[in-house]
Design an enzyme around this catalytic site. Structure first.
Site, short mmCIF file in Angstrom:
data_model
loop_
_atom_site.label_atom_id
_atom_site.label_comp_id
_atom_site.label_asym_id
_atom_site.label_seq_id
_atom_site.Cartn_x
_atom_site.Cartn_y
_atom_site.Cartn_z
N TYR A 50 0.74 -1.14 -0.09
CA TYR A 50 -0.06 -0.02 -0.07
C TYR A 50 0.82 1.48 0.21
CZ TYR A 50 -4.44 -2.38 -0.19
OH TYR A 50 -5.41 -2.99 -0.48
N HIS A 99 -4.88 -2.35 7.06
CA HIS A 99 -4.42 -3.56 6.13
C HIS A 99 -3.57 -4.10 7.23
CE1 HIS A 99 -6.33 -2.37 2.59
NE2 HIS A 99 -6.19 -1.07 2.62
#
Length: 753
Positions: A280, A435
């Site tokens: 990410y 996440h």
């Protein structure tokens, strides 16, 4: 009329005249903002045109992009009514549109061919006509549904790219056309993803970064200070109502809690490690750097590339260090395997970091491997650097990357031997926002670009519509995030922090020791005291190389102290085919899941054995290379072979293999293992070379609260002793210890001889 009043009139008139003059100048200045000003500048375009034909990597990229865009122009423009998830036709069509529009914009600036401007104009007015009456996207899965796409995140992607296209044709369009687009498309679009969706926009998260950049970039093109402020500082909770305004008629802002600057402050450590993980970080680098480039060009007074000690530029080098020998990102937290620095985001990141970060010649070697550049000022700089022979190799070394805004929330330690002959990635970081996975003190191991011990990554087939619309699968929660999915300790078949985000986000592991001074013996060590209440874990990885071993080996020492007796499971997710063990095991003709919850329900129990010696060995073959796991075991240990895929009726999970050491009814314990790469096998010559482990025995020589001593003996009779000080990591500390009537003294955290 009094004299005093007449005098005041004489004073006021010049003041009013001056104010009027300043206003005229300001308005003219507003009108004279140069375009393009985001990724391209007028000066940069002129330099590009001057160098064309002499800069091979830029020229080749330009030719490729031109061919791609010309093919799209020939097909026509399609703006279908949105209806699909990721991977579906409407999703991919609108995504394709914004990618091509951005490329057409730079082609127009570089080639001056009006067909590119016409293409963008026609596309924008199709969207302008559509957007005026476009409802919320029909798919209801997202917490923040978009209009063109199923989530505001993708709508923000669209605006980030399309704002660049608009910037490139801004001066070519008429004032009337610009006014219509801004009134009916761009301003409503920016309002929708920000004020209309504060739960999406007003966060510290990669989603919000995209939203902030989208609003800010269109604000820069439109010269809309309100949008720029909204991008930088977010919107205050008291001003979600679009009717609430500040004294200047703009929306209210709360600096430091949301917005682009908050997203720049909170997720990045001082070294540039992004708390969500490299996958990410790669995704977020594009909006971070593209918006920063625009801010640098339009508002240089912000000194955005100097913010937080130039953390954005540092983060690019950090991200490159979070890759294996093939350039693929380590799948820490949610991460799709195979994503690498060959992605379009990293092409942009490398070019911008080189251009604005002092022309680091090592970045040129990465750009050469990427074999393309962005068609803007930074891409030109890269192309010129390569042309002028300034390239130096980017050498990845062992590195400790702190986590947290102040670098005080754990981190990731990477040990590398030589030219990535062996790489260990040790995670002792913070939760990693939404996440994050529940895997404190886990690690993965690589030989060159091959996984030896793997981290599963995410359970998602990104943009493949067949699998959950290309979105996260439920198995990401039931398997991939769970502790048992990682190479770390599991207590009583429950995940760290009970698998609960609100608990995990409060805690992080603590670095105990990191040292890479001696390339022949490198160490990373960390402690975790909160994953299980009443239990302390201390794990140490030692990467060492000596004449006793063909290749470097990894020594893994995991010390566990608990307030009660527990069941401990320590899995190793090896990659390859089992060759041999030194213990007997029984395979099961009928498979049953290893457990019922917390990821165990997804593991088939394939076989089970018990130790036959103090050291249990497992040897496997992968990609023509042999590996051996030698681990100290107790008589009551269970040795379990597992296979992923239970309770997975839709085949969403890979059928990966695992080996698990189970130790039951135990309070305090010590797990010690060595992972040894050795030998090779050629299917062409059909020769197996050095196919057996060199390690004869690993032994715990001493284990107290203060010290742990491990000896490793090879088949040639050589013995090495490693002693770790468990409670004093000072490099200046003097230690004295007697083991088996022999005295050992040393300075620092460890002893090895």
């Amino acid at each position: 009329m009094s004299l005093k009043f007449k005098k005041n009139i004489r004073i006021v008139k010049p003041v009013l005249a001056l104010l009027f003059f300043i206003t005229i100048i300001f308005c003219n200045a507003q009108d004279k903002v140069e375009h393009p000003n985001l990724i391209l500048t007028k000066k940069g375009v002129a330099l590009i045109k001057k160098e064309l034909g002499t800069i091979p990597i830029f020229d080749a990229t330009l030719q490729t992009v031109q061919k791609e865009v010309d093919a799209e122009i020939a097909l026509g423009i399609f703006t279908p009514t949105p209806k699909d998830f990721s991977g579906g036709y409407t999703h991919e069509r609108h995504k394709r549109n914004f990618l091509i529009a951005q490329k057409a914009g730079v082609l127009f600036q570089i080639t001056e061919d009006e067909k590119y401007a016409i293409y963008i104009k026609n596309m924008l007015f199709q969207y302008e006509e559509m957007y005026k009456s476009l409802p919320i996207h029909p798919q209801e899965r997202s917490y923040a549904r978009g209009k063109l796409f199923w989530q505001c995140l993708n709508d923000s992607n669209w605006l980030v790219y399309v704002s660049q296209a608009y910037d490139c044709i801004y001066d070519w369009l008429s004032k009337k056309e610009r006014k219509k687009l801004e009134k009916n498309l761009f301003r409503p679009f920016a309002d929708f993803i920000s004020v209309g969706n504060p739960q999406f926009y007003n966060r510290v998260h990669n989603h919000s970064t995209w939203g902030n950049a989208a609003v800010g970039m269109i604000g820069l093109v439109m010269n809309d200070d309100d949008l720029i402020k909204r991008a930088l500082y977010g919107i205050s909770e008291s001003n979600i109502d679009m009717n609430a305004k500040d004294n200047d008629g703009g929306f209210l802002y709360t600096a430091g809690k949301a917005g682009f600057l908050a997203n720049l402050e909170e997720p990045f450590s001082p070294e540039g490690y992004y708390t969500e993980g490299p996958y990410y970080q790669r995704y977020a680098m594009y909006p971070f750097l593209i918006f920063a480039q625009g801010l640098h060009n339009v508002k240089p007074e912000l000194k955005i590339f100097e913010h937080k000690d130039s953390v954005l530029l540092k983060s690019v080098t950090t991200l490159l260090n979070l890759t294996d020998a093939d350039g693929e990102f380590f799948p820490l937290n949610d991460g799709q395997k195979g994503m690498s620095y060959y992605s379009r985001e990293l092409v942009t990141a490398v070019d911008i970091a080189y251009h604005f970060g002092g022309n680091n010649p090592e970045l040129l070697s990465v750009a050469e491997k990427q074999n393309r550049v962005v068609l803007d000022d930074s891409g030109l700089d890269i192309a010129l650097g390569i042309k002028e022979g300034k390239v130096k190799p980017f050498i990845k070394k062992s590195i400790n990357l702190r986590d947290g805004a102040q670098g005080k929330q754990g981190g990731v330690g990477i040990l590398r031997y030589g030219n990535e002959e062996l790489t260990a990635v040790f995670k002792y970081a913070a939760q990693g926002l939404s996440h994050g996975h529940y895997d404190k003190l886990s690690y993965s191991l690589y030989e060159k670009g091959d996984e030896v011990l793997q981290d599963y990554g995410l359970a998602r087939f990104v943009n493949i519509e067949h699998k959950g619309g290309g979105n996260y699968l439920k198995e990401n929660t039931t398997w991939a995030k769970q502790t048992i999915a990682h190479n770390t300790l599991v207590q009583n078949e429950t995940s760290h922090f009970s698998g609960k985000y609100e608990i995990g986000s409060k805690h992080h592991s603590e670095l105990y020791f990191f040292n890479e001074d001696n390339p022949e013996l490198q160490i990373v060590s960390a402690k975790e005291n909160n994953a299980y209440p009443g239990t302390q874990m201390h794990r140490t990885l030692v990467m060492l190389k000596s004449e006793d071993y063909e290749k470097p080996i990894l020594l893994d020492i995991l010390k566990v102290k608990s307030a009660q007796k527990n069941q401990y499971d320590l899995p190793f997710y090896y990659m390859g085919q089992v060759m041999k063990t030194n213990f007997k095991y029984s395979s099961f003709p009928t498979l049953n899941p290893l457990g019922v919850d917390n990821g165990y329900q997804h593991l088939w129990k394939e076989a089970e054995g018990v130790p036959s010696e103090n050291n249990s060995k497992l040897m496997w073959l992968n990609n023509g290379k042999f590996y051996s796991l030698t681990t100290i075991t107790e008589d009551t240990d269970e040795l379990i072979f597992s296979r992923l895929g239970a309770n997975d009726p839709e085949f969403n999970l890979r059928r990966d293999a695992g080996f698990l050491i189970r130790r039951t009814n135990t309070q305090n314990t010590l797990f010690v293992s060595a992972i040894e790469p050795h030998g090779n096998y050629s299917p062409v010559s059909e020769f197996a070379v050095n196919a057996y482990s060199t390690i004869k025995e690993i032994k715990v020589v001493l284990n107290t609260a203060d010290y742990t001593a491990i000896s490793v003996t090879t088949i040639n009779g050589g013995t090495k002793l490693f002693i770790m000080a468990n409670t004093n990591a000072s490099k200046e500390a003097n230690h004295s210890l007697k083991i088996n009537n022999k005295n050992y003294t040393w300075l620092g955290t460890y002893y090895y001889n």
